[in-house]
Motif scaffolding. Structure first.
Motif, PDB file in Angstrom:
ATOM      1  N   ALA A   1       0.579  -1.388   0.121  1.00 25.00           N
ATOM      2  CA  ALA A   1       0.051  -0.112  -0.149  1.00 25.00           C
ATOM      3  C   ALA A   1       0.901   1.257  -0.075  1.00 25.00           C
ATOM      4  O   ALA A   1       0.510   2.148  -0.712  1.00 25.00           O
ATOM      5  CB  ALA A   1      -0.929  -0.201   1.369  1.00 25.00           C
ATOM      6  N   SER A   2       1.983   1.336   0.845  1.00 25.12           N
ATOM      7  CA  SER A   2       2.950   2.282   0.752  1.00 25.12           C
ATOM      8  C   SER A   2       3.617   2.411  -0.543  1.00 25.12           C
ATOM      9  O   SER A   2       3.741   3.618  -0.914  1.00 25.12           O
ATOM     10  CB  SER A   2       3.766   2.328   1.799  1.00 25.12           C
ATOM     11  OG  SER A   2       3.393   2.097   3.357  1.00 25.12           O
ATOM     12  N   LEU A   3       3.858   1.340  -0.721  1.00 28.88           N
ATOM     13  CA  LEU A   3       4.713   1.495  -2.395  1.00 28.88           C
ATOM     14  C   LEU A   3       3.843   1.929  -3.448  1.00 28.88           C
ATOM     15  O   LEU A   3       4.410   2.619  -4.377  1.00 28.88           O
ATOM     16  CB  LEU A   3       4.962  -0.051  -2.712  1.00 28.88           C
ATOM     17  CG  LEU A   3       5.793  -0.226  -4.240  1.00 28.88           C
ATOM     18  CD1 LEU A   3       6.858   0.528  -3.950  1.00 28.88           C
ATOM     19  CD2 LEU A   3       6.043  -1.562  -4.499  1.00 28.88           C
ATOM     20  N   GLU A   4       2.363   1.614  -3.379  1.00 33.15           N
ATOM     21  CA  GLU A   4       1.529   2.231  -4.508  1.00 33.15           C
ATOM     22  C   GLU A   4       1.557   3.574  -4.196  1.00 33.15           C
ATOM     23  O   GLU A   4       1.474   4.320  -5.353  1.00 33.15           O
ATOM     24  CB  GLU A   4       0.074   1.480  -4.056  1.00 33.15           C
ATOM     25  CG  GLU A   4      -0.927   1.980  -5.228  1.00 33.15           C
ATOM     26  CD  GLU A   4      -2.088   1.210  -5.011  1.00 33.15           C
ATOM     27  OE1 GLU A   4      -3.002   1.473  -5.587  1.00 33.15           O
ATOM     28  OE2 GLU A   4      -2.260   0.171  -4.305  1.00 33.15           O
ATOM     29  N   THR A   5       1.417   4.097  -3.186  1.00 29.61           N
ATOM     30  CA  THR A   5       1.492   5.644  -2.865  1.00 29.61           C
ATOM     31  C   THR A   5       2.681   6.310  -3.472  1.00 29.61           C
ATOM     32  O   THR A   5       2.861   7.366  -4.175  1.00 29.61           O
ATOM     33  CB  THR A   5       1.196   5.914  -1.407  1.00 29.61           C
ATOM     34  OG1 THR A   5       0.062   5.443  -0.944  1.00 29.61           O
ATOM     35  CG2 THR A   5       1.299   7.616  -1.182  1.00 29.61           C
ATOM     36  N   THR A   6       3.771   5.739  -3.255  1.00 22.46           N
ATOM     37  CA  THR A   6       4.987   6.112  -3.657  1.00 22.46           C
ATOM     38  C   THR A   6       5.439   6.010  -5.122  1.00 22.46           C
ATOM     39  O   THR A   6       5.912   6.959  -5.672  1.00 22.46           O
ATOM     40  CB  THR A   6       6.204   5.457  -2.994  1.00 22.46           C
ATOM     41  OG1 THR A   6       6.293   5.486  -1.471  1.00 22.46           O
ATOM     42  CG2 THR A   6       7.619   5.755  -3.410  1.00 22.46           C
ATOM     43  N   LEU A   7       4.790   5.108  -5.678  1.00 16.47           N
ATOM     44  CA  LEU A   7       4.794   4.932  -7.263  1.00 16.47           C
ATOM     45  C   LEU A   7       4.096   5.849  -8.092  1.00 16.47           C
ATOM     46  O   LEU A   7       4.425   6.346  -9.144  1.00 16.47           O
ATOM     47  CB  LEU A   7       4.330   3.545  -7.611  1.00 16.47           C
ATOM     48  CG  LEU A   7       5.439   2.435  -7.362  1.00 16.47           C
ATOM     49  CD1 LEU A   7       4.771   1.461  -7.403  1.00 16.47           C
ATOM     50  CD2 LEU A   7       6.387   2.530  -8.519  1.00 16.47           C
ATOM     51  N   ALA A   8       2.933   6.535  -7.478  1.00 20.64           N
ATOM     52  CA  ALA A   8       1.975   7.381  -8.124  1.00 20.64           C
ATOM     53  C   ALA A   8       3.013   8.587  -8.505  1.00 20.64           C
ATOM     54  O   ALA A   8       3.746   9.474  -7.963  1.00 20.64           O
ATOM     55  CB  ALA A   8       0.939   7.822  -7.329  1.00 20.64           C
ATOM     56  N   GLY A   9       2.872   8.907  -9.927  1.00 19.62           N
ATOM     57  CA  GLY A   9       3.552  10.045 -10.556  1.00 19.62           C
ATOM     58  C   GLY A   9       5.093   9.817 -10.774  1.00 19.62           C
ATOM     59  O   GLY A   9       5.617  11.035 -11.230  1.00 19.62           O
ATOM     60  N   GLN A  10       5.551   8.740 -10.526  1.00 17.09           N
ATOM     61  CA  GLN A  10       7.017   8.449 -10.661  1.00 17.09           C
ATOM     62  C   GLN A  10       7.547   8.367 -12.275  1.00 17.09           C
ATOM     63  O   GLN A  10       6.403   7.893 -13.138  1.00 17.09           O
ATOM     64  CB  GLN A  10       7.397   7.341 -10.206  1.00 17.09           C
ATOM     65  CG  GLN A  10       7.557   7.391  -8.513  1.00 17.09           C
ATOM     66  CD  GLN A  10       8.539   8.326  -7.876  1.00 17.09           C
ATOM     67  OE1 GLN A  10       9.651   8.446  -8.480  1.00 17.09           O
ATOM     68  NE2 GLN A  10       8.208   9.132  -6.785  1.00 17.09           N
ATOM     69  N   PRO A  11       8.517   8.471 -12.714  1.00 18.56           N
ATOM     70  CA  PRO A  11       8.951   8.560 -14.208  1.00 18.56           C
ATOM     71  C   PRO A  11       8.536   7.222 -14.591  1.00 18.56           C
ATOM     72  O   PRO A  11       9.167   6.250 -14.110  1.00 18.56           O
ATOM     73  CB  PRO A  11      10.364   8.806 -14.149  1.00 18.56           C
ATOM     74  CG  PRO A  11      10.653   9.781 -12.979  1.00 18.56           C
ATOM     75  CD  PRO A  11       9.630   9.232 -11.898  1.00 18.56           C
TER      76      PRO A  11
END
Length: 312
Positions: free
Chosen positions: A238-248
């Motif tokens: 769940a935390s990873l999903e948040t971190t990934l949002a908007g990444q290159p």
């Protein structure tokens, strides 16, 4: 020389009022193929199927179904097509045998009683022949509806979400029968929401809000879309999903059970993001071929709902 397609239409268009429900749709279906018809609710799949089998006249477009002209020979198309609707449409206060006998009479089938008995045996309905249709479970109603579609030995089956609302065992049995029919030379066009069913099709068309987004052999759809997909598994997804949002490179993030699928069309940028997160996080990453579900989600993200409010 290749045989003529069973369905070959171009520019198929239908409006309801000022709403364009089917927008210049093209499709070519080879003989004996299982052709998957995918798309969300309200995409025009049912309207398109009804035009293909002669039940609905298109506002524009042309083509043939089973060699008959879509506009001028709709009556001939109906005689040679088996159409299974989304909703169970047989008589619930008649028995299984009575329903099949009635349909056989409608088609003017010779040796009607023998053909009905044959249909009961082929679909595993013989032991329930006297049971009222209204008392059947969803799976048995599905078998009865398919038997009714096949009673006149059609060359083409048009199945509109035939497995909706039935249990996994009934779905599996249904698809076993579809594959058997395909091997016998029957062409099948089937609309479905289930990706595990889509992968069993020879060809696939994605339709969204009246427009065809992509079509081709099922095995090559994801490659056509051009997606690269990485799978992450481990803790803190769940935390990873948040971190990934908007990444290159990250265009799509989808949860699949205990894994996270991260996709994009720029494979280099996406891999750079994955490697950076891999070095700092507890998750395990692996590159995998993009599947039909990832392709479907990606295609739908950019599709515009033709029934959405203009103010929305």
């Amino acid at each position: 020389m290749s045989p003529a397609p069973v369905i070959d239409v171009r520019g198929l268009t239908k409006k309801y009022g000022d709403r364009l429900v089917v927008d210049h749709f093209d499709i070519s279906v080879p003989r004996g193929a299982i052709y998957g018809f995918l798309g969300p609710n309200g995409s025009g799949k049912t309207t398109t199927i009804r035009m293909l089998c002669g039940l609905l006249l298109p506002d524009a477009g042309e083509g043939t179904c089973l060699g008959f002209d879509l506009r001028s020979q709709a009556g001939e198309i109906k005689k040679h097509v088996g159409y299974m609707t989304q909703k169970f449409s047989l008589y619930e206060d008649l028995s299984i045998r009575e329903n099949l006998d009635f349909v056989a009479q409608m088609y003017g089938i010779k040796n009607r009683r023998q053909r009905v008995s044959q249909a009961l045996a082929e679909l595993g309905l013989a032991d329930r022949a006297g049971q009222l249709a209204g008392a059947l479970s969803g799976g048995w109603k599905q078998r009865l509806a398919l038997a009714a579609c096949l009673i006149h030995d059609p060359q083409l089956l048009l199945l509109d979400e035939p497995t909706a609302g039935v249990d996994p065992k009934a779905r599996r049995d249904f698809w076993d029968e579809i594959r058997r029919l395909s091997k016998a030379g029957v062409t099948v066009l089937v609309s479905t929401h289930y990706m595990d069913e889509a992968v069993q099709c020879d060809f696939i068309t994605y339709i969204a809000y009246g427009r065809k987004l992509i079509d081709g052999p099922a095995a090559g759809i994801a490659e056509q879309v051009g997606l690269t997909t990485w799978r992450a598994e481990g803790p803190d997804l769940a935390s990873l999903e948040t971190t990934l949002a908007g990444q290159p490179g990250v265009l799509q993030i989808a949860r699949f059970g205990s894994t996270l699928h991260v996709s994009g069309t720029d494979g280099v940028a996406l891999e750079s993001t994955v490697r950076r997160l891999e070095a700092s996080g507890p998750q395990r990453w692996s590159l995998q071929p993009a599947g039909l579900e990832e392709a479907f989600i990606y295609l739908m993200t950019g599709a515009q709902d033709n029934f959405a409010s203009d103010a929305a």
